[in-house]
Design an enzyme around this catalytic site. Structure first.
Site, PDB file in Angstrom:
ATOM      1  N   TYR A  73      44.455  -9.085 -35.982  1.00  0.00           N
ATOM      2  CA  TYR A  73      43.079  -9.105 -36.496  1.00  0.00           C
ATOM      3  C   TYR A  73      42.133  -8.548 -35.440  1.00  0.00           C
ATOM      4  CZ  TYR A  73      45.017 -12.117 -40.134  1.00  0.00           C
ATOM      5  OH  TYR A  73      45.773 -12.621 -41.168  1.00  0.00           O
ATOM      6  N   ASN A  83      40.804  -9.781 -49.867  1.00  0.00           N
ATOM      7  CA  ASN A  83      41.307  -8.510 -50.382  1.00  0.00           C
ATOM      8  C   ASN A  83      41.950  -8.698 -51.759  1.00  0.00           C
ATOM      9  OD1 ASN A  83      42.674  -6.122 -50.888  1.00  0.00           O
ATOM     10  ND2 ASN A  83      44.140  -6.383 -49.237  1.00  0.00           N
ATOM     11  N   CYS A  93      46.978  -5.653 -46.368  1.00  0.00           N
ATOM     12  CA  CYS A  93      46.535  -6.687 -45.428  1.00  0.00           C
ATOM     13  C   CYS A  93      47.723  -7.462 -44.872  1.00  0.00           C
ATOM     14  CB  CYS A  93      45.514  -7.623 -46.065  1.00  0.00           C
ATOM     15  SG  CYS A  93      46.116  -8.452 -47.533  1.00  0.00           S
ATOM     16  N   HIS A  94      48.890  -7.332 -45.514  1.00  0.00           N
ATOM     17  CA  HIS A  94      50.079  -8.016 -44.991  1.00  0.00           C
ATOM     18  C   HIS A  94      50.515  -7.446 -43.649  1.00  0.00           C
ATOM     19  CE1 HIS A  94      51.735  -4.599 -47.291  1.00  0.00           C
ATOM     20  NE2 HIS A  94      52.744  -4.638 -46.438  1.00  0.00           N
ATOM     21  N   GLU A 135      59.617  -3.780 -45.015  1.00  0.00           N
ATOM     22  CA  GLU A 135      59.164  -2.604 -44.262  1.00  0.00           C
ATOM     23  C   GLU A 135      59.835  -2.543 -42.889  1.00  0.00           C
ATOM     24  OE1 GLU A 135      54.897  -2.501 -44.068  1.00  0.00           O
ATOM     25  OE2 GLU A 135      54.684  -2.463 -46.241  1.00  0.00           O
TER      26      GLU A 135
END
Length: 92
Positions: free
Chosen positions: A28, A51, A59-60, A88
């Site tokens: 962040y 979001n 945002c993950h 990912e």
């Protein structure tokens, strides 16, 4: 792209989130610095929490400075965040 609903700050955060490559994470605080608001890490976290476009706006891919996952506003909450990051190939 159609207009995104949100405050100017939220839109700035969300726009930046779309530049984080798949398979990478930022904190962040790193996001706050990147959008030229270095003291706004908590506000960045709040913007991620608001979001409505997750996971399209990823945002993950934003985590806490201590390595903790933080929260996830998308469907399924933190379990989904973890699953998305693992899919990912993020080492979490």
């Amino acid at each position: 792209m159609k207009l995104i609903e949100g405050t100017k700050f939220q839109q700035k955060v969300w726009k930046y989130l779309k530049t984080i490559p798949k398979g990478q994470v930022k904190t962040y605080k790193q996001v706050a610095i990147a959008i030229k608001r270095p003291k706004s890490a908590r506000a960045v976290a709040n913007a991620c929490g608001k979001n409505p476009y997750a996971p399209k706006i990823p945002c993950h891919r934003v985590i806490r400075s201590d390595g903790g996952l933080g929260g996830y506003s998308g469907k399924g909450g933190i379990k989904t965040k973890l699953r998305l990051l693992r899919s990912e190939k993020v080492d979490i």
